[in-house]
Structure formats: structure tokens, C-alpha cells
Design a protein around this motif. Structure first.
Motif, PDB file in Angstrom:
ATOM      1  N   THR A 175    -105.177   7.742 -60.014  1.00 64.71           N
ATOM      2  CA  THR A 175    -105.842   6.684 -60.789  1.00 64.71           C
ATOM      3  C   THR A 175    -105.045   5.387 -60.631  1.00 64.71           C
ATOM      4  O   THR A 175    -103.857   5.417 -60.303  1.00 64.71           O
ATOM      5  CB  THR A 175    -105.868   7.024 -62.299  1.00 64.71           C
ATOM      6  OG1 THR A 175    -104.534   7.265 -62.740  1.00 64.71           O
ATOM      7  CG2 THR A 175    -106.743   8.216 -62.600  1.00 64.71           C
ATOM      8  N   LEU A 176    -105.685   4.289 -60.893  1.00 66.11           N
ATOM      9  CA  LEU A 176    -104.973   3.002 -60.978  1.00 66.11           C
ATOM     10  C   LEU A 176    -105.397   2.215 -62.215  1.00 66.11           C
ATOM     11  O   LEU A 176    -104.567   1.815 -63.021  1.00 66.11           O
ATOM     12  CB  LEU A 176    -105.216   2.156 -59.721  1.00 66.11           C
ATOM     13  CG  LEU A 176    -104.302   2.450 -58.526  1.00 66.11           C
ATOM     14  CD1 LEU A 176    -104.694   1.597 -57.341  1.00 66.11           C
ATOM     15  CD2 LEU A 176    -102.831   2.246 -58.856  1.00 66.11           C
ATOM     16  N   CYS A 177    -106.716   2.006 -62.382  1.00 61.71           N
ATOM     17  CA  CYS A 177    -107.131   1.199 -63.524  1.00 61.71           C
ATOM     18  C   CYS A 177    -107.117   1.987 -64.825  1.00 61.71           C
ATOM     19  O   CYS A 177    -107.049   1.410 -65.903  1.00 61.71           O
ATOM     20  CB  CYS A 177    -108.515   0.579 -63.290  1.00 61.71           C
ATOM     21  SG  CYS A 177    -109.874   1.751 -63.304  1.00 61.71           S
ATOM     22  N   HIS A 178    -107.139   3.289 -64.747  1.00 59.12           N
ATOM     23  CA  HIS A 178    -107.147   4.116 -65.956  1.00 59.12           C
ATOM     24  C   HIS A 178    -105.820   3.989 -66.698  1.00 59.12           C
ATOM     25  O   HIS A 178    -104.752   4.040 -66.103  1.00 59.12           O
ATOM     26  CB  HIS A 178    -107.381   5.580 -65.550  1.00 59.12           C
ATOM     27  CG  HIS A 178    -107.194   6.547 -66.672  1.00 59.12           C
ATOM     28  ND1 HIS A 178    -108.136   6.764 -67.634  1.00 59.12           N
ATOM     29  CD2 HIS A 178    -106.136   7.340 -66.996  1.00 59.12           C
ATOM     30  CE1 HIS A 178    -107.685   7.652 -68.504  1.00 59.12           C
ATOM     31  NE2 HIS A 178    -106.475   8.016 -68.128  1.00 59.12           N
ATOM     32  N   GLY A 217    -113.621   2.098 -65.058  1.00 57.24           N
ATOM     33  CA  GLY A 217    -114.068   2.507 -63.717  1.00 57.24           C
ATOM     34  C   GLY A 217    -113.986   1.386 -62.703  1.00 57.24           C
ATOM     35  O   GLY A 217    -114.869   1.238 -61.849  1.00 57.24           O
ATOM     36  N   ALA A 218    -112.923   0.587 -62.783  1.00 58.95           N
ATOM     37  CA  ALA A 218    -112.852  -0.603 -61.935  1.00 58.95           C
ATOM     38  C   ALA A 218    -112.337  -0.328 -60.531  1.00 58.95           C
ATOM     39  O   ALA A 218    -112.800  -0.928 -59.570  1.00 58.95           O
ATOM     40  CB  ALA A 218    -111.966  -1.655 -62.599  1.00 58.95           C
ATOM     41  N   CYS A 219    -111.379   0.574 -60.390  1.00 53.69           N
ATOM     42  CA  CYS A 219    -110.699   0.669 -59.094  1.00 53.69           C
ATOM     43  C   CYS A 219    -111.338   1.684 -58.143  1.00 53.69           C
ATOM     44  O   CYS A 219    -111.186   1.577 -56.934  1.00 53.69           O
ATOM     45  CB  CYS A 219    -109.220   0.994 -59.301  1.00 53.69           C
ATOM     46  SG  CYS A 219    -108.906   2.688 -59.821  1.00 53.69           S
ATOM     47  N   ARG A 220    -112.000   2.680 -58.674  1.00 54.83           N
ATOM     48  CA  ARG A 220    -112.652   3.753 -57.909  1.00 54.83           C
ATOM     49  C   ARG A 220    -111.669   4.637 -57.138  1.00 54.83           C
ATOM     50  O   ARG A 220    -112.031   5.298 -56.166  1.00 54.83           O
ATOM     51  CB  ARG A 220    -113.713   3.225 -56.925  1.00 54.83           C
ATOM     52  CG  ARG A 220    -114.601   2.132 -57.433  1.00 54.83           C
ATOM     53  CD  ARG A 220    -115.239   2.418 -58.737  1.00 54.83           C
ATOM     54  NE  ARG A 220    -116.413   3.286 -58.707  1.00 54.83           N
ATOM     55  CZ  ARG A 220    -117.149   3.570 -59.789  1.00 54.83           C
ATOM     56  NH1 ARG A 220    -116.814   3.070 -60.954  1.00 54.83           N
ATOM     57  NH2 ARG A 220    -118.181   4.380 -59.708  1.00 54.83           N
ATOM     58  N   CYS A 225    -110.204   7.128 -58.506  1.00 60.70           N
ATOM     59  CA  CYS A 225    -110.276   8.469 -59.097  1.00 60.70           C
ATOM     60  C   CYS A 225    -111.553   9.201 -58.712  1.00 60.70           C
ATOM     61  O   CYS A 225    -111.925  10.173 -59.370  1.00 60.70           O
ATOM     62  CB  CYS A 225    -110.180   8.371 -60.611  1.00 60.70           C
ATOM     63  SG  CYS A 225    -111.622   7.563 -61.322  1.00 60.70           S
ATOM     64  N   ALA A 282    -116.697   8.210 -60.376  1.00 63.55           N
ATOM     65  CA  ALA A 282    -115.366   7.905 -60.923  1.00 63.55           C
ATOM     66  C   ALA A 282    -115.071   8.904 -62.028  1.00 63.55           C
ATOM     67  O   ALA A 282    -115.729   8.902 -63.075  1.00 63.55           O
ATOM     68  CB  ALA A 282    -115.339   6.479 -61.448  1.00 63.55           C
ATOM     69  N   CYS A 304    -112.749   9.127 -64.130  1.00 70.07           N
ATOM     70  CA  CYS A 304    -112.213   8.613 -65.398  1.00 70.07           C
ATOM     71  C   CYS A 304    -113.330   8.226 -66.353  1.00 70.07           C
ATOM     72  O   CYS A 304    -113.100   8.093 -67.551  1.00 70.07           O
ATOM     73  CB  CYS A 304    -111.268   7.442 -65.164  1.00 70.07           C
ATOM     74  SG  CYS A 304    -112.092   5.950 -64.556  1.00 70.07           S
TER      75      CYS A 304
END
Ligand code: FES
Length: 356
Positions: free
Chosen positions: A35-38, A46-49, A51, A63, A65
Motif C-alpha cells: 500500500t502507499l496511500c492507505h 484508493g488514490a495510489c492503486r 494495493c 483496490a 483498501c
């Protein structure tokens, strides 16, 4: 009894609580999804995708998350399609910033760097085009380098949802999108209170601890959990120590209450007094007004205080003495102090700096 939701992740039959996301269920069952944005303490966007996972019968990758579990769901986290999508996302993020790890303070604990390594990406297939923002360096606590920002929005949500300071948000659009205070102001010229929550949640080197710059690599520092001394709340913090010196401070996320990983400006940035050369470490006494302060032992200091209090009480009465306690003491210490003033000195003249 709580109703459980049965599903399958990577061929393993698992049970989730109703309302859990696929990501939460996977983590509860020891299955790693990057994950990154989580960020656990804020809403999922769900911004980075990064996950993404495959869900049987879904039209596309989802996504994890943001995807709630449902009964009978069949999830795959490590297929070729998943890995290809994750690599694409990471390479795009890498190539759209200036991720120069050599001198970055986050080197060794950067989540983007870790994922690049985990996905075994040698270099991005796209040309690196950093936006060329000037580094914001005009305050004493936080350095912002938006060339390293991946627009995950963790700082925005931490500022708005955890600290509720509502200073940060996104501005502009597309490749010009950036994060910051209103009207593109620097932190120092905004309503930012320098709690440093944005710094703590930033997954890359975009927001870093200025005092820690070039002061030590993460692997050179020892992490020590302690209690903040600034007030009686008892916030739990991690101090990062190198060669006996505190390099930086972070809120302790593991211990939970009372601060749940957050800190205020004093707790996060005000710890340099500990090793300041001017810090008083021994009691000083000035025996008469023409004399300089002289260092004495604690025994001598207590004897001096006791003699003075006794003689003032004898000559002028107990109510000529007042006691002022400190917010930096524990509740128990403050209780003892008022007890001492009332029962030993014999006055109700007692107050506390937190009221001032
Ligand atoms: Fe799920 Fe970013 S962690 S979209």
C-alpha cells in the motif's frame, strides 16, 4: 455473536468481520498486500492503486483498501496481472519525481523505495521528469520537497482527520497537482501549527524533520519509547538516538492511548532542550543579592529551601508563602505538591501553571 464473512484469499479460506476491507482481512491473516496511500487512522481513498488485487468475476483489478469483503469472494493478490499493475504504478510514481535516495533523509524507511525493491524494479521504463519545485526550507522544523511527493494524500487526511487542523489540501490538476496550505502558502505563512502529523505519515522524503537532516541514517539510530515531559497527558513517543543524542522524535503508534501516535509541536520538535548546553542540571543558590548563583548539591539545596520556608512561616505566617506547580509533573506529583502546601506549610495558596 459477530457474524463472520467467509472468503478465499490466495487459496486460503479465511473469515473477515462484516465491513472489513479485503486489505484488512488479508493483513489479519498474514497476507501481504503493498500500500502507499492507505493509512490506518484515516479514511481510505484508493488514490495510489498499489494495493490492487484480482477478485473473481470482477471486471477489473480492484483496490483492496477500499473493497469491502463479501461472502464467497475469491481474491488473488499475487497474479501476473496484479504485479504488472503494481509495477506500472510504482514506475510512474518514481519517474514523476526526484527520488534521489543518496541524500534523502527517508533512505532506508521510504515506502516507495521499499516497494521498488520488493517489486524488483531496476529502473523505471519512463523518463524521469521531476516537477522542479523549490524546496521549502524557511522554518526551523519541517522541510518540504514536493519533488518527492507522490500525491498519496496521507498528509492531507492526517491534517484534516487526525489533527483536524484543516491546513492541507490538494490544489491544481493533473501533473500540476500539489499538496499544501491554501493559496500555495508555505507552512510558516499558513495556519499550520507544526504538529508534524504530516511529517509522521509521509511515506517518502517529501516532508522531513529538518533538525534531523544529515544527523544520522535510520539504521544508525536506536529507537527508545518514552513519555513526553511537556505536560501531564503522558503522550507516548519514540525518540531516535544516535551517539547518545536525540536526533528526532515520533509519536509511538504501537502503544495506543493516550495519544494514539500523534504529538503536538512541543513534543515533536521541542526536545532539543534535553541536550542543550544551557540546561540546568544541578541546583543553584544565590545566598544574597550581591552574590552570583553558585552550584550546590541537592542535599544543600533542600536544606536551604526548608530553612527559608520555616523562617518565613515563623516570622510572617503560612499564608505569606505560595506554591506554583508545573504542568510537566504527573498528576500524582501535583497531588503531593498541594498536599505539601496544605498539610506541611499550612496554606491554601497553591496553583498550577496550566491555569495561567
Ligand atoms: Fe489502496 Fe492506495 S493503498 S489505493
Amino acid at each position: 455473536m459477530e457474524k463472520k464473512v467467509p472468503l478465499t484469499i490466495d487459496g486460503k479460506n479465511v473469515e473477515a468481520s462484516a465491513g472489513q476491507t479485503v486489505l484488512e482481512c488479508a493483513r489479519d491473516n498474514g497476507i501481504f498486500i503493498p500500500t502507499l496511500c492507505h493509512y490506518d487512522k484515516t479514511t481510505n481513498v484508493g488514490a495510489c492503486r498499489v494495493c490492487v488485487v484480482e477478485v473473481e468475476n470482477a471486471r477489473s483489478l480492484v483496490a483492496s483498501c477500499c473493497m469491502p469483503v463479501s461472502p464467497g469472494m475469491v481474491v488473488r493478490t499475487d497474479t501476473e496481472a496484479v504485479r504488472n499493475a503494481q509495477k506500472m504504478v510504482i514506475e510512474l510514481l518514481w519517474s514523476s519525481g526526484d527520488h534521489n535516495c543518496l541524500t534523502c533523509e527517508q533512505n532506508g524507511q521510504c515506502e516507495l523505495q521499499n516497494l521498488i525493491y520488493w517489486l524488483k524494479i531496476e529502473k523505471p521504463r519512463f523518463e524521469i521528469e521531476a516537477p522542479g519545485y523549490a524546496i521549502e526550507n524557511n522554518n526551523t522544523m519541517i522541510q518540504r520537497d514536493l519533488n518527492k511527493c507522490i500525491l498519496c494524500g496521507r498528509c492531507v487526511r492526517a491534517c484534516n482527520e487526525i489533527q483536524v487542523n484543516e491546513v492541507l489540501d490538494f490544489s491544481m490538476r493533473g501533473s500540476y497537482a500539489k499538496v499544501g496550505p491554501a493559496f500555495d502558502a508555505d507552512y510558516i505563512n499558513s495556519s499550520c501549527v507544526f504538529c508534524g502529523e504530516c511529517l509522521q505519515v509521509c511515506p517518502t522524503g517529501a516532508i522531513t524533520f529538518k533538525q534531523a537532516k544529515f544527523a544520522g541514517r535510520p539504521w544508525e539510530m536506536e529507537k527508545v519509547r518514552t513519555t513526553c515531559t511537556y505536560c501531564g497527558v503522558g503522550c507516548q513517543m519514540d525518540v531516535f538516538v544516535k551517539d547518545g543524542q536525540i536526533v528526532k522524535v515520533s509519536g509511538n503508534r504501537d502503544y495506543g492511548k493516550p495519544n494514539d501516535g500523534s504529538l503536538c509541536v512541543k513534543g515533536r520538535f521541542g526536545m532539543d532542550f534535553i541536550q542543550h548546553p544551557d540546561r540546568l542540571k544541578k541546583p543553584l543558590i544565590r545566598r544574597n543579592k550581591n552574590e552570583d548563583l553558585k552550584e550546590v548539591s541537592w542535599k544543600e539545596a533542600y536544606a536551604f529551601i526548608s530553612d527559608k520556608l520555616s523562617s518565613i512561616k515563623k516570622t510572617s505566617g503560612a499564608d505569606s508563602i505560595a506554591g506554583l506547580s508545573s504542568a510537566r509533573c504527573t498528576n500524582e506529583e501535583n497531588y503531593l505538591f498541594q498536599k505539601f502546601m496544605r498539610a506541611v506549610i499550612g496554606t491554601n495558596n497553591v496553583d498550577h501553571c496550566a491555569r495561567l
